[in-house]
Motif scaffolding. Structure first.
Motif, mmCIF file in Angstrom:
data_model
loop_
_atom_site.group_PDB
_atom_site.id
_atom_site.type_symbol
_atom_site.label_atom_id
_atom_site.label_comp_id
_atom_site.label_asym_id
_atom_site.label_seq_id
_atom_site.Cartn_x
_atom_site.Cartn_y
_atom_site.Cartn_z
ATOM 1 N N VAL A 1 0.850 -1.198 0.000
ATOM 2 C CA VAL A 1 0.000 0.000 0.000
ATOM 3 C C VAL A 1 0.880 1.240 0.000
ATOM 4 C CG1 VAL A 1 -1.672 1.341 1.327
ATOM 5 C CG2 VAL A 1 -1.941 -1.145 1.119
ATOM 6 N N ARG A 2 1.861 1.274 0.876
ATOM 7 C CA ARG A 2 2.777 2.411 0.940
ATOM 8 C C ARG A 2 3.667 2.462 -0.294
ATOM 9 N NH1 ARG A 2 3.364 7.452 1.762
ATOM 10 N NH2 ARG A 2 5.386 8.105 2.619
ATOM 11 N N TRP A 3 4.048 1.300 -0.822
ATOM 12 C CA TRP A 3 4.882 1.229 -2.040
ATOM 13 C C TRP A 3 4.163 1.894 -3.211
ATOM 14 C CZ3 TRP A 3 4.892 -0.928 -6.974
ATOM 15 C CH2 TRP A 3 6.136 -1.149 -7.575
ATOM 16 N N ASP A 4 2.867 1.593 -3.364
ATOM 17 C CA ASP A 4 2.078 2.191 -4.451
ATOM 18 C C ASP A 4 1.916 3.700 -4.245
ATOM 19 O OD1 ASP A 4 1.723 -0.198 -5.827
ATOM 20 O OD2 ASP A 4 -0.091 -0.718 -4.707
ATOM 21 N N GLU A 5 1.744 4.112 -2.987
ATOM 22 C CA GLU A 5 1.607 5.548 -2.708
ATOM 23 C C GLU A 5 2.875 6.304 -3.087
ATOM 24 O OE1 GLU A 5 -1.450 5.170 1.139
ATOM 25 O OE2 GLU A 5 0.682 5.617 1.419
ATOM 26 N N LEU A 6 4.013 5.766 -2.718
ATOM 27 C CA LEU A 6 5.286 6.430 -3.038
ATOM 28 C C LEU A 6 5.555 6.424 -4.539
ATOM 29 C CD1 LEU A 6 7.550 5.059 -0.165
ATOM 30 C CD2 LEU A 6 6.743 7.402 -0.462
ATOM 31 N N LYS A 7 5.180 5.359 -5.208
ATOM 32 C CA LYS A 7 5.372 5.302 -6.653
ATOM 33 C C LYS A 7 4.565 6.393 -7.342
ATOM 34 C CE LYS A 7 5.211 2.228 -10.661
ATOM 35 N NZ LYS A 7 4.983 0.858 -11.149
ATOM 36 N N GLN A 8 3.330 6.595 -6.871
ATOM 37 C CA GLN A 8 2.502 7.641 -7.454
ATOM 38 C C GLN A 8 3.012 9.028 -7.069
ATOM 39 O OE1 GLN A 8 -1.624 7.264 -6.479
ATOM 40 N NE2 GLN A 8 -2.271 8.967 -7.788
ATOM 41 N N GLU A 9 3.465 9.167 -5.823
ATOM 42 C CA GLU A 9 3.948 10.462 -5.346
ATOM 43 C C GLU A 9 5.195 10.916 -6.099
ATOM 44 O OE1 GLU A 9 5.794 12.335 -1.209
ATOM 45 O OE2 GLU A 9 4.549 10.524 -1.146
ATOM 46 N N PHE A 10 6.126 9.989 -6.335
ATOM 47 C CA PHE A 10 7.381 10.346 -7.007
ATOM 48 C C PHE A 10 7.315 10.148 -8.519
ATOM 49 C CE2 PHE A 10 8.836 9.970 -2.680
ATOM 50 C CZ PHE A 10 9.872 10.888 -2.588
ATOM 51 N N GLY A 11 6.283 9.458 -8.989
ATOM 52 C CA GLY A 11 6.121 9.263 -10.416
ATOM 53 C C GLY A 11 7.204 8.422 -11.059
#
Length: 446
Positions: free
Chosen positions: A321-331
């Motif tokens: 869940v956090r991995w996907d959030e960071l991926k979206q946040e940093f693009g």
């Protein structure tokens, strides 16, 4: 293909026609002299012709060990893993070529190899002990009333700032460098022997040697190393302490699967099948010459699919869940499972550094990250998991390797086997078989 014998001064010599060179078309001949009689020269000529017909003709050559080894190591660059190739290159430069490099290859015999191994054991260490240099500087700074700095340590040891920073952390925790004498460890010398045996076997295939002198050489015996491991209680303490860490799932994964560091660093997001509680370990991330690089695994046996326990599956779900959030946040488009927030893969040495910090904070006995793998295997075997299953989960090449590596750290298993077998044959004894059978039957981390 034919040959002839002629008198040459007081001795005899032979000459054989090897036919045209397949690449250039030029005529090829082999001449060898120094024979006392015509019969000796004729016998040698006949033997050379037969070897040539079999493709086993060894031509007289003054090619040195250095010249051959340079050709050999270059030829192996495409079929060896980068980390293994780099290790062999270092062995050649540090231990082999400085000692026997000028020796003609065809003069390299078994006795000379044995003498090389003795030399390496007694005074073969050539690399500067930078850790000892930095530690001596650290102690001198403390004695002078100064606070050592990472930059100054790096300059004293001739290493990078990051290496100096890591050394400073170790010294502040009370960790000191291992003491070394002037010789190499028996394991290192044996590794050199394995490399030379393979290289000289290729020299035979290339018709540069008649036989492999390393076959009869005697490398040093390597004593079985006792592994420093954590108990199941200590594994639990580590997992509990690491719960608040961003990579808590990584630490739980290594404790419940025994994955290697390179496998942890190389995991991709697509390697997880949490719906079925499975993880596929294939790609790895290794260190070659200080640089991290992706690889395709230690061996074919290391590529495997592992079942995951429910606790580890839940931890990985939360981590994703956090991995996907960071991926979206940093693009970013990175696919490594354990990575920096911006998607950059983690250097394997960084995982080791994080592990050392967490285990020190938890007040646990200092062990290597790889020793957690040994701890997992020991816990699983003590819990009654069949050795074949443990071997497959660890990605070992054979069950016998797993037995040789781990059975000596489980003193209770032999007694347990004796009790169960005797009870089956003789009937119930005074010692409860049920008690023996359930030794360590609980899950390693529950």
């Amino acid at each position: 293909m034919n040959g002839s014998v002629k008198k040459h001064g007081p001795t005899w010599r032979y000459r054989i026609d090897l036919g045209p060179d397949p690449l250039t078309g030029k005529r090829r001949q082999l001449t060898k002299g120094g024979y006392r009689t015509k019969r000796e020269a004729q016998n040698a000529c006949n033997e050379a012709l037969e070897n040539a017909r079999r493709g086993q003709l060894v031509r007289t050559s003054r090619k040195t060990v250095t010249e051959f080894m340079e050709d050999w190591i270059t030829s192996r660059k495409l079929d060896m893993k980068p980390s293994a190739w780099r290790g062999y290159r270092d062995y050649l430069d540090a231990y082999v070529l400085p000692t026997v490099g000028t020796t003609p290859l065809q003069d390299l015999d078994t006795i000379r190899l044995n003498l090389l191994y003795v030399h390496l054991l007694e005074q073969g260490r050539r690399k500067v002990d930078r850790d000892a240099q930095m530690h001596a500087f650290y102690l001198a700074e403390i004695a002078a009333g100064h606070e050592p700095k990472a930059k100054a340590l790096a300059e004293a040891g001739g290493v990078t700032y990051d290496a100096g920073r890591k050394a400073l952390i170790r010294y502040q925790r009370g960790q000191t460098p291992r003491q070394h004498d002037g010789g190499l460890a028996p394991k290192t010398v044996r590794n050199v022997h394995v490399m030379l045996h393979g290289a000289l076997a290729d020299a035979v295939r290339w018709n540069l040697l008649q036989r492999n002198p390393a076959t009869d050489a005697r490398p040093p015996r390597v004593r079985r190393r006792s592994h420093a491991i954590w108990s199941t209680d200590e594994l639990r303490r580590f997992v509990e302490h690491a719960r608040s860490d961003h990579h808590a799932a990584l630490w739980l994964l290594v404790c419940t699967t025994g994955l290697r560091r390179s496998e942890l660093a190389g995991l991709r997001r697509a390697d997880l099948d949490l719906a079925n509680g499975r993880l596929t370990s294939g790609e790895t991330r290794v260190v070659v010459g200080g640089q991290a690089t992706d690889s395709d695994g230690k061996s074919d046996d290391s590529r495997r699919t592992l079942a995951l326990d429910p606790v580890t599956v839940d931890a990985l779900r939360e981590f994703l869940v956090r991995w996907d959030e960071l991926k979206q946040e940093f693009g970013h488009n990175g696919q490594h499972l354990f990575c920096h927030p911006d998607g950059r893969p983690i250097h394997p040495d960084t995982i080791t550094e994080w592990f050392a910090r967490l285990s020190w904070e938890a007040g646990l006995p200092p062990i290597r990250l790889h020793d957690v793998r040994h701890s997992y295997a020991t816990a699983a075997l003590r819990a009654g998991v069949p050795v074949k299953v443990v071997s497959e989960r660890l990605g070992h090449s054979s069950v016998s390797f797993t037995q040789d590596t781990y059975m000596h750290v489980i003193p209770g298993m032999d007694e347990h086997a004796a009790q169960v077998a005797a009870t089956a044959i003789l009937g119930p004894q005074t010692i409860s078989v049920t008690t023996a059978v359930t030794i360590g039957a609980e899950s390693p981390l529950t």
